[in-house]
Motif scaffolding. Structure first.
Motif, PDB file in Angstrom:
ATOM      1  N   UNK A   1      27.082  29.598  20.041  1.00 59.79           N
ATOM      2  CA  UNK A   1      25.817  28.872  19.878  1.00 59.79           C
ATOM      3  C   UNK A   1      24.961  28.971  21.139  1.00 59.79           C
ATOM      4  N   UNK A   2      25.589  29.305  22.235  1.00 60.04           N
ATOM      5  CA  UNK A   2      24.843  29.454  23.483  1.00 60.04           C
ATOM      6  C   UNK A   2      24.114  30.802  23.525  1.00 60.04           C
ATOM      7  N   UNK A   3      24.733  31.826  22.940  1.00 59.73           N
ATOM      8  CA  UNK A   3      24.200  33.183  23.100  1.00 59.73           C
ATOM      9  C   UNK A   3      23.608  33.778  21.823  1.00 59.73           C
ATOM     10  N   UNK A   4      23.570  33.022  20.735  1.00 60.69           N
ATOM     11  CA  UNK A   4      23.014  33.570  19.492  1.00 60.69           C
ATOM     12  C   UNK A   4      21.573  34.040  19.751  1.00 60.69           C
TER      13      UNK A   4
ATOM     14  N   UNK B   1      15.339  29.629  18.857  1.00 59.01           N
ATOM     15  CA  UNK B   1      15.225  28.314  18.228  1.00 59.01           C
ATOM     16  C   UNK B   1      16.422  28.035  17.323  1.00 59.01           C
ATOM     17  N   UNK B   2      16.999  29.108  16.712  1.00 58.58           N
ATOM     18  CA  UNK B   2      18.207  28.915  15.886  1.00 58.58           C
ATOM     19  C   UNK B   2      19.347  28.399  16.768  1.00 58.58           C
ATOM     20  N   UNK B   3      19.517  29.027  17.927  1.00 56.66           N
ATOM     21  CA  UNK B   3      20.600  28.663  18.840  1.00 56.66           C
ATOM     22  C   UNK B   3      20.462  27.218  19.296  1.00 56.66           C
ATOM     23  N   UNK B   4      19.248  26.817  19.634  1.00 58.44           N
ATOM     24  CA  UNK B   4      19.028  25.438  20.084  1.00 58.44           C
ATOM     25  C   UNK B   4      19.421  24.442  19.001  1.00 58.44           C
ATOM     26  N   UNK B   5      18.950  24.733  17.791  1.00 58.69           N
ATOM     27  CA  UNK B   5      19.247  23.866  16.658  1.00 58.69           C
ATOM     28  C   UNK B   5      20.754  23.798  16.415  1.00 58.69           C
ATOM     29  N   UNK B   6      21.404  24.947  16.471  1.00 62.21           N
ATOM     30  CA  UNK B   6      22.845  25.004  16.249  1.00 62.21           C
ATOM     31  C   UNK B   6      23.594  24.180  17.306  1.00 62.21           C
TER      32      UNK B   6
END
Ligand code: FAD
Length: 106
Positions: free
Chosen positions: A42-45, A49-54
Motif C-alpha cells: 500500500x506504500x508503493x502502489x 491517490x489509490x495508495x493513500x486511500x488504501x
C-alpha cells in the motif's frame, strides 16, 4: 503515468489469487509476512491517490491474515469499497473461490 484501470485489473487479479492460495492455517511467521507485505504494497502502489486511500482503509480495517478464508473475505471487502467509490456493483464475496481459485481462467 500508469494506466490506473489496467494496473487495477492486473493488481486485483494478483491480490485475489494470492489470497485464494494463502494457507488455511498460516504460521505466525506467514501471518506477519502477509501483514507486512500488504503494508509495503500500500506504500508503493503506483497510483498515488489509490495508495493513500488504501493506506487509510488498512488503518481502519486491518488485514485479517489468520486464514485463507479470512484473507479472501477481507480482500473482497476492500475491493468492494473501491467498487462502491467508483459507482460499480458489489461483488458477491461468497464467490471468490469460484472466481479466483476453482473457476475457469478468463
Ligand atoms: P476490477 O475492479 O479491476 O475487477 C477485476 C475483476 O475482479 C472483475 O471483473 C471481477 O471478476 C472481480 N471482482 C470485482 N470485485 C471483486 C471483489 N470485491 N472481490 C473479488 N473479486 C472481485 N481506481 C480508481 O479510479 N480510483 C481508485 O482510488 C482506485 N483504487 C484502487 C486501489 C487498489 C488497491 C487497486 C488494486 C485498484 C484501484 N483502482 C482504483 C482500480 C479499480 O479498482 C479497477 O481495477 C479499475 O477501475 C478497472 O475496473 P474493472 O471494472 O475492469 O474491474
Amino acid at each position: 503515468p500508469p494506466d490506473v484501470k489496467q494496473l487495477g485489473r492486473a493488481t486485483w487479479t494478483f491480490l485475489h489469487t494470492m489470497a485464494a492460495y494463502y494457507p488455511d492455517h498460516p504460521s505466525n511467521q506467514e501471518q506477519r509476512l502477509m501483514r507486512s507485505f500488504l503494508s509495503s504494497f500500500s506504500r508503493f502502489y503506483p497510483c498515488g491517490h489509490c495508495a493513500e486511500h488504501l493506506q487509510e482503509e488498512i488503518k481502519k480495517w486491518p488485514p485479517r491474515v489468520e486464514s485463507r478464508q479470512q484473507l479472501g473475505m477481507w480482500m473482497c471487502e476492500m475491493h468492494n469499497k473501491v467498487n462502491k467509490m467508483l459507482g460499480k456493483d458489489p461483488f458477491d464475496c461468497n464467490k471468490i473461490d469460484e472466481r479466483w481459485r476453482d473457476g475457469p481462467i478468463d
